[in-house]
Scaffold this motif. Structure first.
Motif, PDB file in Angstrom:
ATOM      1  N   SER A  38      27.458  46.495  32.938  1.00 18.78           N
ATOM      2  CA  SER A  38      27.915  45.381  33.769  1.00 18.78           C
ATOM      3  C   SER A  38      29.025  44.594  33.080  1.00 18.78           C
ATOM      4  O   SER A  38      29.134  44.554  31.856  1.00 18.78           O
ATOM      5  CB  SER A  38      26.748  44.441  34.088  1.00 18.78           C
ATOM      6  OG  SER A  38      26.314  43.759  32.921  1.00 18.78           O
ATOM      7  N   SER A  39      29.846  43.948  33.888  1.00 15.98           N
ATOM      8  CA  SER A  39      30.904  43.092  33.360  1.00 15.98           C
ATOM      9  C   SER A  39      30.324  41.908  32.597  1.00 15.98           C
ATOM     10  O   SER A  39      30.859  41.495  31.563  1.00 15.98           O
ATOM     11  CB  SER A  39      31.783  42.574  34.501  1.00 15.98           C
ATOM     12  OG  SER A  39      32.405  43.632  35.189  1.00 15.98           O
ATOM     13  N   GLU A 133      27.696  40.434  40.329  1.00 11.03           N
ATOM     14  CA  GLU A 133      28.290  41.725  39.963  1.00 11.03           C
ATOM     15  C   GLU A 133      28.582  42.479  41.258  1.00 11.03           C
ATOM     16  O   GLU A 133      27.663  42.765  42.045  1.00 11.03           O
ATOM     17  CB  GLU A 133      27.320  42.527  39.090  1.00 11.03           C
ATOM     18  CG  GLU A 133      27.190  42.008  37.675  1.00 11.03           C
ATOM     19  CD  GLU A 133      28.344  42.411  36.777  1.00 11.03           C
ATOM     20  OE1 GLU A 133      28.892  43.516  36.958  1.00 11.03           O
ATOM     21  OE2 GLU A 133      28.702  41.616  35.878  1.00 11.03           O
TER      22      GLU A 133
END
Length: 389
Positions: A38-39, A133
């Motif tokens: 994930s970012s 997200e």
């Protein structure tokens, strides 16, 4: 050997959006992998643990802290016969919701958001993995299993009283049974967090020169570990002596939680993960004696590290950064990035807009917040300021 009270991936309550499961990875393994990719997880490398990122290359960040928590959690989980993949998923996700500048940033944002429902980093972590997200074609968030989501939401215990808005919003459409304790794997992640930060904050405080080895050797647990190192390795150089002592502190905490939790689980004798949730108390615990020792260590760290003059000075600076950015974006949301403006257009009222601004600021790294503050408001990090990298 897997314990009866471990969470079984084959019996998961599933995902909010149904998906075909992988032929090669369990549901909990997929959760862990989605968190790692994930970012928000990547941004943790530039978010404060105690010291703001530019203060030194060797201090812990939220990312290295989360990795250390996951390492402890895997060890404890394996010793207790729990599901290691679920434990690791919760451990890696537990700090995703932190703001830039650590607890100083969170306290400031919570105060600014008080008229709009407040801010809580645990609730924000849930908001990130369920809404913010946006990379998958079929859903917002990461579409994690129910067990991972409950672990993120309540790894510190049941959530009572007025709920943070982010938690209330999600729980209204996907009941996480917030009145109960979490699965044992999430409870392991919570205590692994305590173990990791109590140990590494001593190490980082020493590195920063906020206190010295002789001072922490007067603390419970720590002193006995220094004495053992001196007995085994007389004349050891200061750096190795320190490392050997603190790794023993680490081992004492891990060993205690494993042995005491084994006894608690044997006493409670839960026959399933569901029974763990409804025992009415946590089963993953430190012994009373070691818990008392940890309170003394925490008291020392609070006075000598978390409220040290140099740390307080930085707290004041970052308080100003967040305090300036929030009203700036709230009054001028067209300065938000293009991908946020569709949400701005859909915001029904000022509360909805404030929550969007809060989401945006909470997602910033330390360096980005400083850069934006300098660019938009001419403060620290702005034109003419010395580079912070």
């Amino acid at each position: 050997m897997t314990a009866r009270y471990a969470s079984d991936p084959s019996q998961t309550r599933g995902r909010l959006v149904a998906e075909e499961e992988s032929a090669f990875r369990s549901p909990f393994q997929r959760d862990r992998d989605r968190i790692i990719h994930s970012s928000a997880f990547r941004r943790l490398k530039h978010k404060t643990q105690v010291f703001v990122e530019h203060e030194g290359d060797y201090f812990r960040t939220r990312l290295t802290h989360s990795i250390e928590v996951a390492q402890v959690a895997r060890t404890v989980s394996g010793a207790l016969g729990l599901n290691g993949e679920l434990t690791e998923a919760v451990a890696l996700a537990h700090d995703l919701g932190h703001t830039p500048f650590g607890h100083a940033g969170e306290d400031t944002l919570d105060a600014l958001m008080a008229p709009y429902g407040g801010f809580d980093h645990n609730a924000q972590a849930l908001r990130i993995v369920t809404t913010l997200e946006r990379h998958y074609a079929e859903f917002d968030g990461l579409n994690l299993t129910w067990e991972t989501l409950e672990g993120i939401a309540k790894h510190n215990g049941p959530v009572a009283g007025p709920l943070p808005y982010a938690l209330a919003e999600y729980n209204a459409r996907h009941d996480l049974e917030l009145h109960t304790h979490a699965n044992a794997e999430a409870q392991v992640a919570a205590l692994s967090d305590d173990i990791a930060y109590n140990n590494h904050d001593l190490h980082d405080g020493l590195r920063a020169g906020l206190f010295d080895d002789d001072e922490i050797a007067a603390l419970p647990i720590v002193g006995a570990c220094y004495q053992e190192v001196d007995r085994l390795y007389p004349g050891l150089d200061a750096s190795r002596r320190r490392h050997e002592a603190l790794r023993r502190v680490f081992g004492v905490m891990v060993g205690d939680v494993i042995e005491h939790s084994r006894a608690e689980l044997a006493r409670a004798a839960p026959q399933s993960a569901a029974e763990v949730r409804h025992l009415g108390r946590a089963v993953i615990r430190f012994s009373p004696g070691l818990w008392g020792d940890l309170q003394q260590i925490r008291k020392f760290l609070f006075a000598r590290m978390y409220r040290a003059p140099s740390v307080n000075a930085m707290r004041e600076e970052v308080h100003g950064v967040v305090s300036d950015l929030f009203p700036f974006y709230l009054d001028q949301p067209h300065y938000l990035p293009q991908e946020w403006r569709d949400d701005v257009a859909r915001a029904a009222d000022k509360t909805a807009l404030a929550r969007l601004v809060s989401d945006y600021i909470a997602g910033m790294t330390d360096r980005f917040a400083l850069e934006q503050h300098g660019r938009l408001l001419g403060g620290p990090g702005g034109p003419g300021e010395r580079g912070r990298d």
